[in-house]
Design an enzyme around this catalytic site. Structure first.
Site, PDB file in Angstrom:
ATOM      1  N   HIS A 131       0.855  -1.181   0.000  1.00 39.13           N
ATOM      2  CA  HIS A 131       0.000   0.000   0.000  1.00 39.13           C
ATOM      3  C   HIS A 131       0.892   1.232   0.000  1.00 39.13           C
ATOM      4  O   HIS A 131       2.122   1.142   0.110  1.00 39.13           O
ATOM      5  CB  HIS A 131      -0.945   0.004   1.199  1.00 39.13           C
ATOM      6  CG  HIS A 131      -2.184  -0.812   0.981  1.00 39.13           C
ATOM      7  ND1 HIS A 131      -3.100  -0.517  -0.007  1.00 39.13           N
ATOM      8  CD2 HIS A 131      -2.648  -1.926   1.611  1.00 39.13           C
ATOM      9  CE1 HIS A 131      -4.097  -1.402   0.031  1.00 39.13           C
ATOM     10  NE2 HIS A 131      -3.834  -2.277   0.996  1.00 39.13           N
ATOM     11  N   ASP A 160      -0.181   7.174  -3.505  1.00 40.78           N
ATOM     12  CA  ASP A 160      -1.311   6.827  -4.365  1.00 40.78           C
ATOM     13  C   ASP A 160      -1.689   7.939  -5.337  1.00 40.78           C
ATOM     14  O   ASP A 160      -1.843   7.703  -6.533  1.00 40.78           O
ATOM     15  CB  ASP A 160      -2.539   6.489  -3.514  1.00 40.78           C
ATOM     16  CG  ASP A 160      -2.482   5.087  -2.931  1.00 40.78           C
ATOM     17  OD1 ASP A 160      -1.563   4.333  -3.288  1.00 40.78           O
ATOM     18  OD2 ASP A 160      -3.357   4.749  -2.119  1.00 40.78           O
TER      19      ASP A 160
END
Length: 364
Positions: A131, A160
């Protein structure tokens, strides 16, 4: 005045997006806001509309089981009429589905094939789960963000969305420009770890020429300096001070009526802790509203720290209509802004008739 055109600067661009999480949907949102027509291939029985109502705004939704050969054939027909695709699976997944870049570009040679991953298509980490926090950990970014005693997760903005979605969007548009000129599509390998590293370019430049130390809270931009930090106010709210340049720092000193000669040595790191403690005590003595009244409209380089609930009502955000109400939710407006082809949030479409109308427009 220049004539405005409706639809946004990407009007007429056709995008096929395969449902995912995090940066790939955010990139799809950006392209939709800019006017592209985005068809989101949802997993059958797992609609993304309710789960990610903001980042999945402005799409036509088509639910398909990609393990079903008939669904794959339908996707192949759709991709034949598209300009670009976005997928965010681990390397090799699209190939196993029969939808890899070699297959799709065999059908549509001008196709721009955007691949969004954390670790990239190659390398020893490429098949590992991860992540945002993991991806920015290898770039130096996570190490550099936080207080002296520990790194602090900076939401998932650096990885992200900053290092992932925005770099994918830039890559897609650059490859689309090339395809329009040459008729040749290509794969865009957008790895979050690469993008996060690229975002650190200025800091690595500073490190190379001795203007940055590789320790948290020891540099002028990481919370060490008294003139570049956040301060708590009497009401528990916070303000941000970023008076870097001498003229802005001088304005801060003047408005705070500071005559202490030690404050003149703005760039001396040895004085920063003492000077910061002085400023902290001053700012803690009055509520945030007091400091807004004193500093707003000046060149101190100041802004109140607004919560997410407060931000839509912030005076600057309201004046610029930076938030809009769409689908019953207050959410950030499309950015950036265009003079001739203004962006807008498109309506999401889950109605099969609306999706079928889109496919007919595409010639599928």
């Amino acid at each position: 005045m220049s004539e405005q055109k409706t639809g946004g600067p990407l009007a007429g661009v056709r995008v096929v997006e395969f449902a995912g999480i995090g940066p790939a949907p955010f990139c799809g949102m950006l392209l939709s806001d800019l006017g592209a027509e985005v068809l989101l291939i949802d997993r059958a029985g797992q609609p993304t509309v309710a789960r990610d109502a903001v980042t999945c705004r402005g799409r036509h939704h088509l639910a398909l089981d990609l393990k079903n050969p008939q669904s794959v054939e339908q996707v192949l027909a759709i991709v034949g009429q598209a300009d670009m695709i976005i997928e965010g699976f681990r390397p090799g997944v699209m190939e196993r589905l029969g939808l890899g870049p070699d297959v799709l570009r065999g059908i549509n040679p001008r196709l721009v094939y955007g691949r969004m991953t954390g670790w990239g298509q190659t390398g020893p980490y490429s098949q590992m789960a991860g992540h945002d926090l993991n991806y920015i950990a290898t770039s130096g970014a996570l190490h550099a963000i936080g207080r002296a005693d520990r790194p602090i997760p900076p939401l998932n903005l650096v990885g992200d969305f900053g290092g992932g979605a925005l770099y994918l969007a830039v890559g897609l548009l650059a490859a689309l420009h090339h395809a329009k000129q040459t008729g040749e599509g290509q794969v865009v390998d957008a790895a979050i770890c690469d993008g996060a590293l690229s975002l650190m370019s200025m800091m690595y430049g500073y490190l190379n020429d001795g203007r940055w130390t590789d320790s948290r809270e020891s540099n002028r931009l990481d919370g060490a300096a008294h003139y570049y930090d956040v301060y708590e106010c009497a009401d528990g709210k916070w303000i941000s001070i970023a008076s870097i340049e001498p003229q802005f720092y001088g304005r801060l000193m003047a408005l705070l009526e500071i005559a202490d000669p030690e404050f003149r040595d703005q760039a001396d790191p040895a004085l920063w802790p003492k000077l910061k403690a002085n400023l902290a005590a001053r700012f803690k003595a009055e509520p945030q509203s007091h400091w807004c009244a004193l500093f707003e409209g000046t060149d101190v380089c100041f802004a109140p720290v607004l919560s997410m609930e407060e931000a839509p009502h912030g005076v600057h955000n309201k004046a610029r209509e930076a938030f809009v109400e769409h689908a019953g939710m207050m959410q950030p407006a499309p950015a950036p802004r265009f003079e001739r082809t203004p962006s807008a949030i498109q309506a999401s479409q889950t109605d099969p008739l609306a999706v079928q109308a889109l496919l007919e427009r595409w010639g599928v």
